[in-house]
Scaffold this motif. Structure first.
Motif, PDB file in Angstrom:
ATOM      1  N   LEU A  91      -3.179  -3.033 -10.246  1.00  0.00           N
ATOM      2  CA  LEU A  91      -4.079  -2.207 -11.382  1.00  0.00           C
ATOM      3  C   LEU A  91      -3.109  -1.638 -12.335  1.00  0.00           C
ATOM      4  O   LEU A  91      -1.768  -1.330 -11.951  1.00  0.00           O
ATOM      5  CB  LEU A  91      -4.627  -1.110 -10.525  1.00  0.00           C
ATOM      6  CG  LEU A  91      -5.857  -1.431  -9.820  1.00  0.00           C
ATOM      7  CD1 LEU A  91      -6.213  -0.343  -8.827  1.00  0.00           C
ATOM      8  CD2 LEU A  91      -6.969  -1.861 -10.357  1.00  0.00           C
ATOM      9  N   LEU A 100      -7.531  -4.851 -13.755  1.00  0.00           N
ATOM     10  CA  LEU A 100      -7.080  -5.411 -12.652  1.00  0.00           C
ATOM     11  C   LEU A 100      -6.759  -6.778 -13.006  1.00  0.00           C
ATOM     12  O   LEU A 100      -7.374  -7.536 -13.667  1.00  0.00           O
ATOM     13  CB  LEU A 100      -8.385  -5.558 -11.750  1.00  0.00           C
ATOM     14  CG  LEU A 100      -8.184  -6.125 -10.275  1.00  0.00           C
ATOM     15  CD1 LEU A 100      -7.135  -5.283  -9.360  1.00  0.00           C
ATOM     16  CD2 LEU A 100      -9.309  -6.169  -9.372  1.00  0.00           C
ATOM     17  N   GLU A 138      -0.188   1.112  -9.306  1.00  0.00           N
ATOM     18  CA  GLU A 138      -0.783   1.321 -10.671  1.00  0.00           C
ATOM     19  C   GLU A 138       0.201   1.251 -11.561  1.00  0.00           C
ATOM     20  O   GLU A 138       1.380   2.178 -11.353  1.00  0.00           O
ATOM     21  CB  GLU A 138      -1.814   2.513 -10.978  1.00  0.00           C
ATOM     22  CG  GLU A 138      -2.411   2.336 -12.349  1.00  0.00           C
ATOM     23  CD  GLU A 138      -3.644   3.013 -12.410  1.00  0.00           C
ATOM     24  OE1 GLU A 138      -4.041   3.349 -13.745  1.00  0.00           O
ATOM     25  OE2 GLU A 138      -4.193   3.439 -11.375  1.00  0.00           O
TER      26      GLU A 138
END
Length: 140
Positions: A91, A100, A138
């Motif tokens: 992500l 994504l 992330e």
């Protein structure tokens, strides 16, 4: 505004040309560019281009099926100051949008598909597992 491109195939100058074109047409600067496959992760081409040039905006890259998969992780690390690779099942936040990444291909001819290009069920499951995960990996 984010510009999406694909199939650069080592013609990295096209990215800057498209940035200039998009900004001239819209009258606004781009926040970023996302290359959706077939960027051209090949050492000689990357070295030749980035020895003399840089992209004019931040560039994020999802791999396609035409990359040097044996060297891709090392190349992404070597050139991380020039662009950002978005690995499979990760992500990211780009321009305030959560993204994504799932690169590669799932339909290619077995005779011409490079090892590492094929997206399998495990890749898709790993990617989908990232959705909604509070502790997801992330980047950006």
């Amino acid at each position: 505004m984010i510009l999406f491109l694909s199939d650069v195939h080592c013609r990295y100058g096209v990215v800057n040309a498209q940035i200039a074109h998009a900004e001239a047409r819209t009258g606004r600067p781009l926040e970023a560019v996302v290359v959706l496959g077939d960027f051209g992760f090949f050492e000689p081409d990357l070295r030749r281009f980035f020895r003399r040039q840089r992209f004019h905006r931040p560039v994020f890259v999802v791999e396609g099926n035409h990359e040097d998969f044996d060297r891709l992780p090392r190349l992404a690390e070597t050139y991380r100051g020039a662009f950002t690779h978005l690995p499979r099942a990760t992500l990211h936040t780009i321009g305030g949008h959560r993204c994504l990444a799932l690169g590669g291909a799932a339909y290619m001819d077995a005779h011409t598909t490079p090892r590492g290009a094929v997206v399998g069920a495990a890749d898709i499951e790993a990617c989908l597992a990232q959705i909604g995960r509070a502790s997801c990996r992330e980047r950006v």
